[in-house]
Design a protein around this motif. Structure first.
Motif, PDB file in Angstrom:
ATOM      1  N   LYS A 296       0.847  -1.193   0.000  1.00  0.00           N
ATOM      2  CA  LYS A 296       0.000   0.000   0.000  1.00  0.00           C
ATOM      3  C   LYS A 296       0.876   1.234   0.000  1.00  0.00           C
ATOM      4  CE  LYS A 296      -0.474   0.538   4.962  1.00  0.00           C
ATOM      5  NZ  LYS A 296      -1.325   0.845   6.058  1.00  0.00           N
TER       6      LYS A 296
ATOM      7  N   GLY B  19       6.071   3.178  -0.497  1.00  0.00           N
ATOM      8  CA  GLY B  19       5.012   2.853   0.447  1.00  0.00           C
ATOM      9  C   GLY B  19       5.397   1.617   1.234  1.00  0.00           C
ATOM     10  N   SER B  20       4.425   0.783   1.569  1.00  0.00           N
ATOM     11  CA  SER B  20       4.677  -0.461   2.301  1.00  0.00           C
ATOM     12  C   SER B  20       5.026  -1.568   1.316  1.00  0.00           C
ATOM     13  CB  SER B  20       3.451  -0.870   3.108  1.00  0.00           C
ATOM     14  OG  SER B  20       3.175   0.091   4.094  1.00  0.00           O
TER      15      SER B  20
END
Length: 117
Positions: free
Chosen positions: A43, A76-77
């Motif tokens: 994400k 992001g992740s």
């Protein structure tokens, strides 16, 4: 006209991207070669660029120096899973917000098996 430009500009610029290098080592600091890696964008920023979806998952192996280079991936992740013969499986999520990042992963030796009998 300005409103249209304000809406389209983020799409034209695209999501911030990063180039990852993953180093897999054992607890003694020696490289683990031929480790199997799965790297997945989980994400973060938008993953659409001009209507095309950006590749967000890779399956690859480390080289003799225990390194694997991932092409540009959205920031992001990022989930990284590592499997290597004679080591415990590793899985973890990392926050990536730089243009280039090196992530070092240390693998543990397998635990002895126990029996209830």
């Amino acid at each position: 006209m300005i409103l249209c430009l304000a809406i389209l500009l983020p799409l034209l610029i695209g999501a911030p991207m990063t180039t990852l290098t993953i180093e897999v080592k054992n607890q003694a600091g020696k490289p683990v070669e031929h480790a199997s890696l799965t790297v997945k964008f989980v994400k973060g920023h938008s993953i659409v660029k001009l209507g095309k979806k950006i590749m967000t998952e890779w399956d690859l192996h480390t080289n003799q120096e225990g390194r694997a280079k991932i092409p540009r991936i959205p920031q992001g992740s990022i989930l990284i899973q590592v499997n290597a013969k004679n080591y415990q499986t590793f899985g973890g999520t990392f926050e990536v917000d730089e243009e280039q990042k090196t992530i070092e992963i240390k693998l543990n030796s397998p635990q002895p098996q126990y029996t209830a009998h």
